[in-house]
Design an enzyme around this catalytic site. Structure first.
Site, PDB file in Angstrom:
ATOM      1  N   ASP A 210      -7.111   5.518  -8.564  1.00 51.07           N
ATOM      2  CA  ASP A 210      -8.602   5.512  -7.889  1.00 51.07           C
ATOM      3  C   ASP A 210      -9.089   6.793  -7.430  1.00 51.07           C
ATOM      4  OD1 ASP A 210      -8.291   2.758  -8.851  1.00 51.07           O
ATOM      5  OD2 ASP A 210      -7.945   2.087  -6.555  1.00 51.07           O
TER       6      ASP A 210
ATOM      7  N   ASP B 250       1.027  -1.273   0.010  1.00 46.63           N
ATOM      8  CA  ASP B 250       0.049   0.111  -0.078  1.00 46.63           C
ATOM      9  C   ASP B 250       0.957   1.423  -0.176  1.00 46.63           C
ATOM     10  OD1 ASP B 250      -1.672   2.378   0.799  1.00 46.63           O
ATOM     11  OD2 ASP B 250      -3.309   0.687   1.457  1.00 46.63           O
TER      12      ASP B 250
ATOM     13  N   GLU C 132      -2.583   1.168 -19.633  1.00 51.79           N
ATOM     14  CA  GLU C 132      -3.740   0.179 -20.159  1.00 51.79           C
ATOM     15  C   GLU C 132      -5.274   1.167 -20.150  1.00 51.79           C
ATOM     16  OE1 GLU C 132      -1.548  -1.878 -17.967  1.00 51.79           O
ATOM     17  OE2 GLU C 132      -1.312  -3.539 -19.185  1.00 51.79           O
TER      18      GLU C 132
HETATM   19  N1  SAM Z   1      -2.022   2.608 -13.638  1.00 46.36           N
HETATM   20  C1  SAM Z   1      -2.823   1.544 -14.276  1.00 46.36           C
HETATM   21  C2  SAM Z   1      -3.223   2.147 -15.449  1.00 46.36           C
HETATM   22  O1  SAM Z   1      -3.051   3.468 -15.728  1.00 46.36           O
HETATM   23  O2  SAM Z   1      -3.717   1.464 -16.400  1.00 46.36           O
HETATM   24  C3  SAM Z   1      -3.831   1.094 -13.360  1.00 46.36           C
HETATM   25  C4  SAM Z   1      -4.991   2.027 -12.798  1.00 46.36           C
HETATM   26  S1  SAM Z   1      -6.210   1.318 -11.608  1.00 46.36           S
HETATM   27  C5  SAM Z   1      -7.512   2.437 -11.814  1.00 46.36           C
HETATM   28  C6  SAM Z   1      -5.519   2.211 -10.319  1.00 46.36           C
HETATM   29  C7  SAM Z   1      -4.480   1.082  -9.773  1.00 46.36           C
HETATM   30  O3  SAM Z   1      -3.925   1.624  -8.491  1.00 46.36           O
HETATM   31  C8  SAM Z   1      -5.268  -0.203  -8.990  1.00 46.36           C
HETATM   32  O4  SAM Z   1      -4.449  -1.448  -9.784  1.00 46.36           O
HETATM   33  C9  SAM Z   1      -5.220  -0.058  -7.529  1.00 46.36           C
HETATM   34  O5  SAM Z   1      -5.093  -1.512  -7.103  1.00 46.36           O
HETATM   35  C10 SAM Z   1      -3.922   0.541  -7.512  1.00 46.36           C
HETATM   36  N2  SAM Z   1      -3.688   1.307  -6.125  1.00 46.36           N
HETATM   37  C11 SAM Z   1      -4.667   2.377  -5.594  1.00 46.36           C
HETATM   38  N3  SAM Z   1      -4.369   2.574  -4.542  1.00 46.36           N
HETATM   39  C12 SAM Z   1      -3.168   2.220  -4.107  1.00 46.36           C
HETATM   40  C13 SAM Z   1      -2.529   2.426  -2.999  1.00 46.36           C
HETATM   41  N4  SAM Z   1      -2.742   2.953  -2.127  1.00 46.36           N
HETATM   42  N5  SAM Z   1      -1.232   1.544  -3.127  1.00 46.36           N
HETATM   43  C14 SAM Z   1      -0.928   1.037  -4.290  1.00 46.36           C
HETATM   44  N6  SAM Z   1      -1.779   0.520  -5.194  1.00 46.36           N
HETATM   45  C15 SAM Z   1      -2.746   1.096  -5.382  1.00 46.36           C
END
Ligand code: SAM
Length: 214
Positions: free
Chosen positions: A117, A95, A193
């Site tokens: 997110d 995280d 992606e």
């Molecule tokens: N960056 C990629 C893309 O643009 O295709 C994925 C976007 S996806 C909407 C957001 C990603 O951020 C998810 O895989 C989620 O699990 C990760 N994520 C969200 N909050 C996070 C956190 N606090 N620490 C690590 N990863 C996180």
């Protein structure tokens, strides 16, 4: 984001030579892991990892670390990584709230945030990766003059980020609400992606660049 549980993903991650299992052990020593003094750039919330694997392939003299909270998506990045003959890319399942436990002060040169997110409810604002709380963490781990680059198609999250950054030790140096039609900012752009998915639906992509002031 809805996540499907991918069977065996935890085992794949534990057995992969490309994931760092005890990242705190490398705090201040990531250069030793890579075996050189090249700059270190990280992507926070890399998802399935297309952006960072493409970046690492294009830039062998930069070291990259992809950070992702969920095994079910990280495992897809590992699959991509396994096909590449490169030595400048590792992954950490963690995280991002714990970034300061893993990276030493000033250890990181650049941070990428892509399609983070949105956490639309006000009471969840501090969970957004562009909140002042997260910029406080980036302030600790980034070197002086270090850069954060953020892309999203979510206008509310983008506006929030532009308003939030002045409350941190960073200043916004460039921004656009339509990256793909901004000749200067789009130069050398590498699609994620999510970026491919949302731009193919006609959504304009927003991008900002913020620099650590001191
Ligand atoms: N960056 C990629 C893309 O643009 O295709 C994925 C976007 S996806 C909407 C957001 C990603 O951020 C998810 O895989 C989620 O699990 C990760 N994520 C969200 N909050 C996070 C956190 N606090 N620490 C690590 N990863 C996180």
């Amino acid at each position: 984001m809805r996540l499907r549980n991918v069977k065996g993903s935890r085992e794949t991650i534990a057995n992969s030579t490309f994931t760092i299992d005890n990242p705190e052990d490398y705090k201040g020593k990531f250069k030793e892991l890579f075996g050189n003094d090249n700059p270190i750039q990280i992507e926070v919330g890399m998802g399935k990892g297309r952006f960072i694997t493409d970046l690492a392939t294009l830039n062998p003299d930069i070291n990259y670390i992809g950070i992702e909270k969920y095994s079910s998506v990280l495992v897809r990045a590992i699959e991509k990584r396994e096909l590449l003959d490169i030595n400048n890319l590792f992954f950490i399942r963690m995280d991002a709230e714990d970034l300061e436990k893993v990276f030493e002060k000033g250890e990181v040169d650049k941070i990428y945030l892509n399609f983070s997110d949105p956490w639309p409810k006000d009471r969840h604002a501090k969970r957004r990766l562009t909140s002042r709380q997260f910029f406080g963490r980036y302030d600790t781990i980034l070197k002086q003059g270090g850069i954060v680059e953020f892309k999203t198609d979510n206008t509310d999250l983008f506006n929030f980020s532009l308003e939030e950054i002045p409350f941190s030790a960073f200043k916004v140096t460039h921004y656009t609400y339509d990256l793909h039609n901004d000749e200067t900012m789009n130069q050398g752009n590498i699609m994620t992606e999510y970026e491919e998915k949302f731009s193919s639906m006609g959504n304009p992509i927003h991008k900002l660049i913020a620099e650590r002031k001191n």
